[in-house]
Design a protein around this motif. Structure first.
Motif, short mmCIF file in Angstrom:
data_model
loop_
_atom_site.label_atom_id
_atom_site.label_comp_id
_atom_site.label_asym_id
_atom_site.label_seq_id
_atom_site.Cartn_x
_atom_site.Cartn_y
_atom_site.Cartn_z
N ASP A 56 55.07 94.78 10.35
CA ASP A 56 56.13 94.10 9.63
C ASP A 56 55.57 92.93 8.84
O ASP A 56 54.69 92.21 9.33
CB ASP A 56 57.18 93.55 10.60
N ASP A 57 56.11 92.72 7.67
CA ASP A 57 55.76 91.55 6.88
C ASP A 57 56.49 90.34 7.47
O ASP A 57 57.43 90.48 8.25
CB ASP A 57 56.23 91.78 5.43
N GLU A 58 56.05 89.16 7.09
CA GLU A 58 56.64 87.92 7.62
C GLU A 58 58.14 87.84 7.33
O GLU A 58 58.88 87.28 8.13
CB GLU A 58 55.93 86.70 7.03
N TYR A 59 58.60 88.36 6.19
CA TYR A 59 60.01 88.25 5.85
C TYR A 59 60.91 89.03 6.82
O TYR A 59 62.11 88.79 6.88
CB TYR A 59 60.28 88.67 4.40
N ALA A 60 60.35 89.94 7.59
CA ALA A 60 61.12 90.73 8.54
C ALA A 60 61.33 90.00 9.87
O ALA A 60 62.17 90.40 10.68
CB ALA A 60 60.43 92.07 8.80
N VAL A 61 60.57 88.94 10.11
CA VAL A 61 60.56 88.26 11.41
C VAL A 61 61.96 87.91 11.93
O VAL A 61 62.27 88.21 13.08
CB VAL A 61 59.61 87.03 11.38
N PRO A 62 62.85 87.30 11.15
CA PRO A 62 64.18 86.96 11.70
C PRO A 62 64.96 88.20 12.17
O PRO A 62 65.62 88.16 13.21
CB PRO A 62 64.89 86.27 10.53
N ASP A 63 64.87 89.29 11.41
CA ASP A 63 65.60 90.50 11.80
C ASP A 63 64.97 91.17 13.01
O ASP A 63 65.68 91.74 13.85
CB ASP A 63 65.67 91.48 10.63
N ARG A 92 56.92 91.02 15.33
CA ARG A 92 56.53 91.97 14.27
C ARG A 92 56.19 93.29 14.93
O ARG A 92 55.38 93.34 15.86
CB ARG A 92 55.33 91.42 13.50
N HIS A 115 63.52 97.25 7.23
CA HIS A 115 62.25 96.68 6.78
C HIS A 115 61.15 97.73 6.85
O HIS A 115 60.93 98.34 7.89
CB HIS A 115 61.86 95.48 7.64
#
Length: 169
Positions: free
Chosen positions: A118-125, A76, A153
């Motif tokens: 970064d929010d959790e949903y950004a982790v893969p990117d 993140r 993101h």
């Protein structure tokens, strides 16, 4: 002057423990005369967003460096926004990074205005961007696309009193 300082979650934890961001010198990003000249049509809010984005790019590199050094760091990006006296920041002349400033002294946490993460949903990117950085630096267009994808993101805004919660595992 609002300065955006690239960071990582482990570095933020260290800063909280020490009571300041440091050690100096620190690299940050701010609305500089060169940025204003380059982005002449932008208002203050747009210019601050550009500085925040530059700090987020630097945070991605810090995250990659932490990983290379074996520091376990969550994928993140972290940017700390702080208020510093204008005289505390030395503006660079690098045209590639018009918003870059150097700070000669550590920044007390009392000067921190907010933290952007970064929010959790950004982790893969973000994870993919960290992995792609070496190839992107060597000119690989697909890797650059992956790294640039991290910027899709938006960083989330957190008040300073929320920092302890952000640092919980």
């Amino acid at each position: 002057m609002r300065v955006y300082l690239p960071c990582t979650l482990p570095a933020l934890a260290t800063a909280v423990e020490a009571g300041e961001l440091g050690p100096a010198p620190l690299t940050g990003y701010a609305v500089t005369p060169a940025l204003i000249e380059w982005y002449a049509s932008g208002d203050t809010e747009e210019l601050e967003y550009v500085a925040l984005t530059e700090a987020a790019r630097a945070s991605l590199r810090m995250l990659a460096a932490d990983r290379a050094d074996g520091v376990p760091a969550a994928p993140r990006r972290v940017v700390v926004a702080a208020e510093v006296p204008e005289r505390a920041a030395t503006v660079g002349v690098d045209l590639e990074e018009r918003a870059r400033v150097r700070l000669a002294e550590p920044i007390p946490l009392a000067k921190v205005a907010a933290v952007h993460i970064d929010d959790e949903y950004a982790v893969p990117d973000i994870e993919a961007a960290v992995a792609a950085l070496p190839a992107a630096d060597e000119g690989d267009d697909d890797a650059r696309f992956t790294v640039d994808g991290a910027e899709a993101h938006e960083l989330m805004w957190y008040a300073t009193q929320e920092i302890p919660e952000l640092l919980r595992p």
